[in-house]
Design an enzyme around this catalytic site. Structure first.
Site, PDB file in Angstrom:
ATOM      1  N   ASP A   1      -4.829  -0.273   4.159  1.00 56.90           N
ATOM      2  CA  ASP A   1      -6.033  -1.113   4.063  1.00 56.90           C
ATOM      3  C   ASP A   1      -5.653  -2.592   4.171  1.00 56.90           C
ATOM      4  O   ASP A   1      -6.514  -3.470   4.163  1.00 56.90           O
ATOM      5  CB  ASP A   1      -6.844  -0.807   2.799  1.00 56.90           C
ATOM      6  CG  ASP A   1      -6.054  -1.008   1.527  1.00 56.90           C
ATOM      7  OD1 ASP A   1      -4.849  -1.351   1.598  1.00 56.90           O
ATOM      8  OD2 ASP A   1      -6.633  -0.808   0.439  1.00 56.90           O
ATOM      9  N   SER A   2      -4.341  -2.864   4.339  1.00 56.23           N
ATOM     10  CA  SER A   2      -3.896  -4.214   4.690  1.00 56.23           C
ATOM     11  C   SER A   2      -4.466  -4.606   6.054  1.00 56.23           C
ATOM     12  O   SER A   2      -4.420  -5.786   6.423  1.00 56.23           O
ATOM     13  CB  SER A   2      -2.368  -4.302   4.702  1.00 56.23           C
ATOM     14  OG  SER A   2      -1.808  -3.254   5.459  1.00 56.23           O
TER      15      SER A   2
ATOM     16  N   ASP B   1      -4.953   4.921   4.125  1.00 56.31           N
ATOM     17  CA  ASP B   1      -5.439   4.439   2.831  1.00 56.31           C
ATOM     18  C   ASP B   1      -6.917   4.755   2.649  1.00 56.31           C
ATOM     19  O   ASP B   1      -7.730   4.492   3.545  1.00 56.31           O
ATOM     20  CB  ASP B   1      -5.286   2.907   2.754  1.00 56.31           C
ATOM     21  CG  ASP B   1      -4.007   2.485   2.064  1.00 56.31           C
ATOM     22  OD1 ASP B   1      -3.482   3.265   1.240  1.00 56.31           O
ATOM     23  OD2 ASP B   1      -3.526   1.370   2.355  1.00 56.31           O
TER      24      ASP B   1
ATOM     25  N   LYS C   1      -3.732   8.071   1.195  1.00 55.99           N
ATOM     26  CA  LYS C   1      -3.060   7.367   0.093  1.00 55.99           C
ATOM     27  C   LYS C   1      -4.135   6.698  -0.752  1.00 55.99           C
ATOM     28  O   LYS C   1      -5.127   6.219  -0.218  1.00 55.99           O
ATOM     29  CB  LYS C   1      -2.078   6.332   0.639  1.00 55.99           C
ATOM     30  CG  LYS C   1      -1.456   5.434  -0.445  1.00 55.99           C
ATOM     31  CD  LYS C   1      -0.238   4.681   0.052  1.00 55.99           C
ATOM     32  CE  LYS C   1      -0.506   3.354   0.691  1.00 55.99           C
ATOM     33  NZ  LYS C   1      -1.250   2.382  -0.138  1.00 55.99           N
TER      34      LYS C   1
ATOM     35  N   GLU D   1      -4.702   4.253  -4.633  1.00 54.65           N
ATOM     36  CA  GLU D   1      -4.043   3.425  -5.653  1.00 54.65           C
ATOM     37  C   GLU D   1      -4.441   3.869  -7.054  1.00 54.65           C
ATOM     38  O   GLU D   1      -5.613   4.140  -7.309  1.00 54.65           O
ATOM     39  CB  GLU D   1      -4.435   1.952  -5.452  1.00 54.65           C
ATOM     40  CG  GLU D   1      -3.974   1.386  -4.121  1.00 54.65           C
ATOM     41  CD  GLU D   1      -4.356  -0.084  -3.935  1.00 54.65           C
ATOM     42  OE1 GLU D   1      -4.914  -0.706  -4.863  1.00 54.65           O
ATOM     43  OE2 GLU D   1      -4.091  -0.607  -2.826  1.00 54.65           O
TER      44      GLU D   1
ATOM     45  N   GLU E   1       4.980  -0.626  -5.439  1.00 56.62           N
ATOM     46  CA  GLU E   1       4.914  -1.963  -4.845  1.00 56.62           C
ATOM     47  C   GLU E   1       5.239  -3.041  -5.872  1.00 56.62           C
ATOM     48  O   GLU E   1       4.660  -3.092  -6.962  1.00 56.62           O
ATOM     49  CB  GLU E   1       3.501  -2.196  -4.263  1.00 56.62           C
ATOM     50  CG  GLU E   1       3.354  -3.580  -3.635  1.00 56.62           C
ATOM     51  CD  GLU E   1       2.132  -3.725  -2.724  1.00 56.62           C
ATOM     52  OE1 GLU E   1       1.442  -2.718  -2.462  1.00 56.62           O
ATOM     53  OE2 GLU E   1       1.891  -4.860  -2.275  1.00 56.62           O
TER      54      GLU E   1
HETATM   55  O1  KIV Z   1      -2.110  -1.342   2.840  1.00 53.87           O
HETATM   56  C1  KIV Z   1      -0.871  -1.397   2.944  1.00 53.87           C
HETATM   57  O2  KIV Z   1      -0.322  -1.920   3.920  1.00 53.87           O
HETATM   58  C2  KIV Z   1      -0.068  -0.822   1.875  1.00 53.87           C
HETATM   59  C3  KIV Z   1       1.406  -1.071   1.908  1.00 53.87           C
HETATM   60  C4  KIV Z   1       1.688  -2.459   1.493  1.00 53.87           C
HETATM   61  C5  KIV Z   1       2.150  -0.090   1.095  1.00 53.87           C
HETATM   62  O3  KIV Z   1      -0.583  -0.181   1.010  1.00 53.87           O
END
Ligand code: KIV
Length: 271
Positions: free
Chosen positions: A51-52, A90, A120, A122, A189
């Protein structure tokens, strides 16, 4: 003997075998077809549709605004490019917290509409019900603990997490819980390297670190950061392998000069 060497397709079982054999796992983010193709050809084991993308692709300040539809768009572009890597996506903010039925629906949409291989999310104890429900549908789940950017307004800063004993203790308990529920791997992280090493030594599932030192089972970076496409972000853990911001800028300036001076296109570059 290398587990990784002749693998045609990376699966969650391959990652488990790599941990057991002491082979490091490589993971990078990907959000589009062209980049995913390069990273897959380079033999990166796991491509994370993070989600980055909210920061890197859309220019938002945080990861919070990106939507489930947008994540599915990015994920399906990546899946179309990949022959070997495991594609993990994510679950975006708001698509799994609080209501496990919503979490399951979100995970199923990602798997069905993008063709990705895993999701994934959190958090630990707080998202237990959601994790259990997604896993019960047969969807592989990767956990993410330590600095969890979707909670940035709770933390207030992006500084190192779990330096204090109470937070470190909770992180270890959450990691254990994620493993016990059936998560296939966990991202840690920005936490102290010693703590990350302790978790990797205690758990049997692979631990992938970002800013968590070398005593874990694999590493992940945001591709745009390690390629130097992003410029202002310079945390201590980031190693830049290229300076693409300046290289691309120079190429664009060169092109503009050639067009303005009528050097481009030349005789051979036309019909
Ligand atoms: O969203 C992302 O890029 C991440 C990584 C930093 C692990 O969750």
């Amino acid at each position: 003997m290398s587990v990784n060497k002749d693998i045609k397709r990376v699966t969650t079982h391959v990652l488990q075998a790599m941990k057991e054999q002491g082979e490091k796992i490589t993971m990078l983010t990907a959000y589009d077809f062209s980049m995913a193709r390069i990273l897959d050809e380079a033999g990166i084991d796991v491509l994370l549709v993070g989600d980055s993308a909210s920061n890197v692709m859309a220019g938002h300040e945080t990861t919070l605004p990106i939507t489930l539809d947008q994540m599915i768009y990015h994920a399906s572009s990546v899946v179309r490019a990949v022959k070997r890597a495991l594609v993990v996506v994510d679950l975006p903010f708001g698509s799994y917290q609080g209501n496990s039925r919503t979490a399951l629906d979100s995970a199923i949409r990602i798997m069905k509409e993008s063709g990705a291989h895993a999701v994934k999310l959190e958090g630990g104890r707080e998202v237990e019900e959601s994790v259990r429900r997604i896993l019960s549908a047969g969807v592989p789940v990767m956990g993410h603990l330590g600095l969890t950017p979707q909670s940035i307004y709770k933390f207030g800063t992006y500084t190192v997490r779990a330096r204090e004993e109470a937070e470190a203790k909770k992180l270890i308990e959450d990691a254990q819980l994620l493993q016990d529920m059936g998560c296939f791997a966990i991202v840690l992280e920005k936490i102290p390297a010693r703590l990350a090493g302790q978790v990797a030594g205690k758990l049997y599932v692979p631990i992938i670190g970002i800013g968590a030192g070398g005593a874990v089972d694999g590493q992940v970076l945001v591709t745009h950061d390690m390629l130097g496409i992003t410029k202002d972000f310079q945390p201590r853990f980031l190693r830049r392998y290229l300076g693409l911001f300046d290289a691309i800028k120079e190429a664009a300036e060169h092109y503009a000069r050639d067009v303005r001076s009528r050097d481009f296109p030349n005789e051979k570059e036309q019909y």
